[in-house]
Design an enzyme around this catalytic site. Structure first.
Site, PDB file in Angstrom:
ATOM      1  N   GLU A 192      85.065  35.393  62.842  1.00  9.14           N
ATOM      2  CA  GLU A 192      84.147  34.227  62.990  1.00  9.14           C
ATOM      3  C   GLU A 192      82.835  34.861  63.577  1.00  9.14           C
ATOM      4  O   GLU A 192      81.824  34.324  62.929  1.00  9.14           O
ATOM      5  CB  GLU A 192      84.736  33.206  63.926  1.00  9.14           C
ATOM      6  CG  GLU A 192      84.033  31.817  63.810  1.00  9.14           C
ATOM      7  CD  GLU A 192      84.475  30.609  64.744  1.00  9.14           C
ATOM      8  OE1 GLU A 192      85.642  31.202  65.484  1.00  9.14           O
ATOM      9  OE2 GLU A 192      84.110  29.796  64.793  1.00  9.14           O
TER      10      GLU A 192
ATOM     11  N   ASP B 234      76.679  24.964  67.643  1.00 11.71           N
ATOM     12  CA  ASP B 234      77.150  24.130  68.818  1.00 11.71           C
ATOM     13  C   ASP B 234      76.642  24.372  70.205  1.00 11.71           C
ATOM     14  O   ASP B 234      76.274  23.335  70.724  1.00 11.71           O
ATOM     15  CB  ASP B 234      78.540  24.132  68.599  1.00 11.71           C
ATOM     16  CG  ASP B 234      79.337  23.979  67.331  1.00 11.71           C
ATOM     17  OD1 ASP B 234      78.404  23.456  66.507  1.00 11.71           O
ATOM     18  OD2 ASP B 234      80.470  23.918  67.156  1.00 11.71           O
TER      19      ASP B 234
ATOM     20  N   TYR C 239      93.701  19.690  65.338  1.00 10.73           N
ATOM     21  CA  TYR C 239      92.289  19.794  65.694  1.00 10.73           C
ATOM     22  C   TYR C 239      91.783  18.595  66.498  1.00 10.73           C
ATOM     23  O   TYR C 239      92.066  17.277  66.173  1.00 10.73           O
ATOM     24  CB  TYR C 239      91.301  19.641  64.483  1.00 10.73           C
ATOM     25  CG  TYR C 239      89.802  19.995  64.554  1.00 10.73           C
ATOM     26  CD1 TYR C 239      89.517  21.154  64.890  1.00 10.73           C
ATOM     27  CD2 TYR C 239      88.927  18.913  64.663  1.00 10.73           C
ATOM     28  CE1 TYR C 239      88.117  21.566  65.336  1.00 10.73           C
ATOM     29  CE2 TYR C 239      87.745  19.093  64.934  1.00 10.73           C
ATOM     30  CZ  TYR C 239      87.199  20.413  65.499  1.00 10.73           C
ATOM     31  OH  TYR C 239      85.931  20.584  65.549  1.00 10.73           O
TER      32      TYR C 239
ATOM     33  N   TYR D 286      80.294  32.733  71.111  1.00  9.22           N
ATOM     34  CA  TYR D 286      79.926  31.676  70.228  1.00  9.22           C
ATOM     35  C   TYR D 286      78.567  31.758  69.665  1.00  9.22           C
ATOM     36  O   TYR D 286      78.035  32.899  69.310  1.00  9.22           O
ATOM     37  CB  TYR D 286      80.396  30.381  70.659  1.00  9.22           C
ATOM     38  CG  TYR D 286      80.826  29.330  69.753  1.00  9.22           C
ATOM     39  CD1 TYR D 286      81.619  29.630  68.732  1.00  9.22           C
ATOM     40  CD2 TYR D 286      80.706  28.010  70.047  1.00  9.22           C
ATOM     41  CE1 TYR D 286      82.220  28.574  67.799  1.00  9.22           C
ATOM     42  CE2 TYR D 286      81.350  26.937  69.361  1.00  9.22           C
ATOM     43  CZ  TYR D 286      82.074  27.178  68.057  1.00  9.22           C
ATOM     44  OH  TYR D 286      82.477  26.246  67.355  1.00  9.22           O
ATOM     45  N   TRP D 287      77.602  30.655  69.728  1.00 11.02           N
ATOM     46  CA  TRP D 287      76.204  30.668  69.453  1.00 11.02           C
ATOM     47  C   TRP D 287      75.273  30.922  70.631  1.00 11.02           C
ATOM     48  O   TRP D 287      74.183  30.882  70.386  1.00 11.02           O
ATOM     49  CB  TRP D 287      75.928  29.312  68.988  1.00 11.02           C
ATOM     50  CG  TRP D 287      76.706  28.982  67.684  1.00 11.02           C
ATOM     51  CD1 TRP D 287      78.016  28.124  67.575  1.00 11.02           C
ATOM     52  CD2 TRP D 287      76.309  29.277  66.309  1.00 11.02           C
ATOM     53  NE1 TRP D 287      78.245  28.111  66.201  1.00 11.02           N
ATOM     54  CE2 TRP D 287      77.451  28.788  65.599  1.00 11.02           C
ATOM     55  CE3 TRP D 287      75.486  30.003  65.806  1.00 11.02           C
ATOM     56  CZ2 TRP D 287      77.635  29.031  64.110  1.00 11.02           C
ATOM     57  CZ3 TRP D 287      75.420  30.243  64.245  1.00 11.02           C
ATOM     58  CH2 TRP D 287      76.642  29.713  63.486  1.00 11.02           C
TER      59      TRP D 287
ATOM     60  N   TRP E  85      78.962  22.528  55.951  1.00  5.18           N
ATOM     61  CA  TRP E  85      78.216  23.487  55.605  1.00  5.18           C
ATOM     62  C   TRP E  85      78.934  24.742  55.405  1.00  5.18           C
ATOM     63  O   TRP E  85      78.941  25.818  54.498  1.00  5.18           O
ATOM     64  CB  TRP E  85      76.997  24.017  56.491  1.00  5.18           C
ATOM     65  CG  TRP E  85      77.204  24.375  57.837  1.00  5.18           C
ATOM     66  CD1 TRP E  85      78.253  24.243  58.607  1.00  5.18           C
ATOM     67  CD2 TRP E  85      76.239  25.383  58.502  1.00  5.18           C
ATOM     68  NE1 TRP E  85      78.129  24.971  59.867  1.00  5.18           N
ATOM     69  CE2 TRP E  85      76.991  25.529  59.874  1.00  5.18           C
ATOM     70  CE3 TRP E  85      75.094  25.794  58.283  1.00  5.18           C
ATOM     71  CZ2 TRP E  85      76.304  26.509  60.692  1.00  5.18           C
ATOM     72  CZ3 TRP E  85      74.393  26.654  59.153  1.00  5.18           C
ATOM     73  CH2 TRP E  85      75.177  26.931  60.447  1.00  5.18           C
ATOM     74  N   ASP E  86      80.303  24.633  56.042  1.00  8.27           N
ATOM     75  CA  ASP E  86      81.276  25.819  55.459  1.00  8.27           C
ATOM     76  C   ASP E  86      81.639  25.600  53.864  1.00  8.27           C
ATOM     77  O   ASP E  86      81.598  26.767  53.427  1.00  8.27           O
ATOM     78  CB  ASP E  86      82.394  25.748  56.344  1.00  8.27           C
ATOM     79  CG  ASP E  86      82.404  25.720  57.810  1.00  8.27           C
ATOM     80  OD1 ASP E  86      81.834  24.999  58.308  1.00  8.27           O
ATOM     81  OD2 ASP E  86      83.108  26.809  58.248  1.00  8.27           O
TER      82      ASP E  86
ATOM     83  N   TRP F  31      84.988  21.313  56.299  1.00  9.65           N
ATOM     84  CA  TRP F  31      83.606  21.387  57.021  1.00  9.65           C
ATOM     85  C   TRP F  31      82.495  21.500  55.907  1.00  9.65           C
ATOM     86  O   TRP F  31      82.805  22.037  54.785  1.00  9.65           O
ATOM     87  CB  TRP F  31      83.636  22.526  57.905  1.00  9.65           C
ATOM     88  CG  TRP F  31      83.889  21.918  59.450  1.00  9.65           C
ATOM     89  CD1 TRP F  31      82.876  21.854  60.262  1.00  9.65           C
ATOM     90  CD2 TRP F  31      85.051  21.956  60.140  1.00  9.65           C
ATOM     91  NE1 TRP F  31      83.451  21.248  61.401  1.00  9.65           N
ATOM     92  CE2 TRP F  31      84.911  21.416  61.326  1.00  9.65           C
ATOM     93  CE3 TRP F  31      86.482  21.904  59.743  1.00  9.65           C
ATOM     94  CZ2 TRP F  31      85.841  21.302  62.405  1.00  9.65           C
ATOM     95  CZ3 TRP F  31      87.455  21.894  60.532  1.00  9.65           C
ATOM     96  CH2 TRP F  31      87.094  21.500  61.804  1.00  9.65           C
TER      97      TRP F  31
HETATM   98  C1  9WN Z   1      82.497  21.828  65.405  1.00  7.98           C
HETATM   99  C2  9WN Z   1      83.942  25.141  61.289  1.00  7.98           C
HETATM  100  C3  9WN Z   1      82.785  24.907  62.088  1.00  7.98           C
HETATM  101  C4  9WN Z   1      81.372  25.365  61.810  1.00  7.98           C
HETATM  102  C5  9WN Z   1      80.462  25.451  62.947  1.00  7.98           C
HETATM  103  C6  9WN Z   1      81.098  26.142  64.213  1.00  7.98           C
HETATM  104  C7  9WN Z   1      82.255  25.488  64.502  1.00  7.98           C
HETATM  105  C8  9WN Z   1      83.260  23.019  65.157  1.00  7.98           C
HETATM  106  C9  9WN Z   1      84.102  23.484  66.328  1.00  7.98           C
HETATM  107  O1  9WN Z   1      83.266  25.329  63.556  1.00  7.98           O
HETATM  108  O2  9WN Z   1      82.207  24.148  64.792  1.00  7.98           O
HETATM  109  O3  9WN Z   1      82.088  21.303  64.126  1.00  7.98           O
HETATM  110  O4  9WN Z   1      85.163  22.795  66.707  1.00  7.98           O
HETATM  111  O5  9WN Z   1      83.954  24.289  67.177  1.00  7.98           O
HETATM  112  O6  9WN Z   1      80.282  26.068  65.434  1.00  7.98           O
HETATM  113  O7  9WN Z   1      79.278  25.911  62.697  1.00  7.98           O
HETATM  114  O8  9WN Z   1      80.811  24.680  61.007  1.00  7.98           O
HETATM  115  O9  9WN Z   1      83.805  26.498  60.730  1.00  7.98           O
END
Ligand code: 9WN
Length: 446
Positions: free
Chosen positions: A405, A170, A84, A361-362, A39-40, A37
């Site tokens: 997380e 998200d 995934y 989550y968010w 930004w990760d 990913w």
């Molecule tokens: C969709 C990987 C990512 C983070 C996001 C987080 C989550 C993904 C998901 O996981 O999103 O991109 O499948 O839920 O919300 O911030 O980059 O850690």
């Protein structure tokens, strides 16, 4: 309650990153998020940079392999790992003339934190990583140019998001009213199966309605071959987000510093930086909330919601000192710190909102990456004690509950559920813990 010591956090974090490392990149979480990913990887590289520069560089080189010909760095670079959804067969980015064929990627982007990670490597190594920095620089500028060319049709200096996943936050309540506009008709979506619910309880994840809309948006992109102008004309989800645009601004700042040391022309970077700073100030500042909010380009209205993302402009040095002071006060108000002022900062959503949920989550939990970047922002404005509280809260959560997380913002059970949630063994929680501990021990936090 047994808590991890600093030494155990550091050892545990490096061990976890090693376990999550997989053939050239770090999985955000081994089972839930098996690919790379965007930004990760930037946050993870910042963690690596303090003890293994080579690893940090490999991580970022791997991510940049996914860059599109139009400059976009996608939010996922896929590997061969299974399990995934949505995977490459669902995204079908081969329908785009811009996407690389190998590696396959998603067809959306993520907050541009990457330039800051490259700057971090540069600052730590000076000339030793010059080849990597010189190779990354034009690619990072191309990504910025993509944002200003394709995501800012009115040339305001603010980039729009066209999918909730682009924000990284998200299922934030900020998206509810925008997503409600998408009506998914029975049978309209191709057959698909969520995989996330095999790993995390549904109560901590986005709803089925959310996922239907996430998928609906992907179907729209495929139908128009991922052409940005057609997406712009048709997409009902077009939103300006304060975190995303703060990241854009921070990236301009990082690139300006890199341009100077590489002897590159700073011209367009300077213009972008000034324009985005001004636009955040003029368009997204909400005086009543003393925060930055969101703007929905479809309804032409602000989304009046305060989230952890609302504090991100501090990280980019955007607010005036008066506004920064007001934001610091807001952070310590019951809305974010709880009625007794003892909640863990920073909840991802206002505690007193009906949409707040401490475990979902968010929509309420505390996330390590937001604490990390807001703490940096507060330091910039001399709010050292509050920055220290954010770092301390993040580390206390890790000490108590491990590299989860996300975490409930409640400190004690009499206020609500406590603990760590979502995936275990989450990479950016580990990586940024290493960075926060280093800042604590150096005593400057910057
Ligand atoms: C969709 C990987 C990512 C983070 C996001 C987080 C989550 C993904 C998901 O996981 O999103 O991109 O499948 O839920 O919300 O911030 O980059 O850690």
């Amino acid at each position: 309650m047994a808590e991890l010591s600093d030494r155990e956090i550091r050892a545990g974090a490096t061990h976890l990153l090693e376990r999550n490392w997989c053939d050239g990149y770090t999985r955000p979480a081994r089972r839930l998020y098996p690919h790379q990913w965007n930004w990760d990887s930037a946050f993870i590289a910042i963690g690596y940079a303090s003890y293994d520069i080579e690893r940090a560089i490999r991580e970022l080189r791997s991510l940049l392999r996914g860059q599109w010909a139009n400059g976009m760095v996608p939010h996922i670079v896929f590997s061969a790992q299974p399990g995934y959804f949505p995977g490459p067969d669902f995204w079908r980015t081969d329908l785009s003339a811009d996407a690389p064929r190998d590696p396959p990627t998603s067809g959306i982007t993520n907050p541009p934190v990457l330039a800051g990670a490259v700057l971090d490597i540069h600052r730590r190594t000076g000339s030793a990583a010059r080849d990597f920095v010189a190779e990354a620089f034009p690619r990072l500028v191309a990504w910025q140019r993509y944002f200003y060319r394709e995501r800012d049709p009115r040339r305001e200096g603010l980039a729009y998001l066209r999918h909730p996943w682009e924000s990284g936050t998200d299922n934030s309540p900020a998206w509810d009213s925008v997503l409600a506009r998408i009506r998914v008709h029975p049978g309209e979506l191709p057959r698909h199966e969520r995989r996330d619910l095999a790993h995390v309880p549904a109560s901590q994840r986005p709803t089925r309605d959310d996922y239907d809309r996430y998928v609906w948006l992907i179907e729209l992109y495929k139908r128009v071959g991922y052409r940005e102008s057609e997406i712009a004309a048709e997409c009902p989800f077009v939103v300006q987000d304060p975190l995303f645009n703060a990241a854009l601004c921070r990236a301009n700042e990082a690139l300006l510093e890199l341009a100077e040391s590489l002897g590159e022309d700073p011209g367009e970077l300077r213009e972008w930086h000034a324009q985005t700073t001004r636009a955040l100030e003029e368009k997204l500042w909400d005086e009543e909330k003393a925060l930055y909010v969101y703007f929905d380009l479809e309804s032409e209205e602000r989304i009046h919601m305060g989230t952890a993302s609302s504090f991100a402009p501090l990280w980019a040095g955007v607010p005036s000192p008066e506004r920064a002071r007001a934001m610091a006060a807001r952070l310590q108000s019951p809305t974010f710190s709880g009625a007794a002022g003892d909640g863990f900062l920073v909840p991802s959503h206002e505690l007193d909102s009906p949409a707040f949920d401490p475990l979902k989550y968010w929509r309420g939990p505390v996330w390590m990456n937001l604490n990390w970047l807001i703490a940096h922002g507060l330091e910039r404005y001399g709010e050292r004690a509050l920055a220290g509280r954010l770092r301390d809260d993040a580390l206390t959560l890790v000490r108590r509950y491990g590299f989860r997380e996300y975490f409930s913002p409640f400190r004690t059970e009499d206020r609500g559920p406590v603990g760590g949630y979502g995936s275990e063994g989450f990479s950016w929680t580990a990586a940024l813990s290493i960075d926060l501990l280093a800042a604590e021990h150096s005593g400057d936090g910057s």
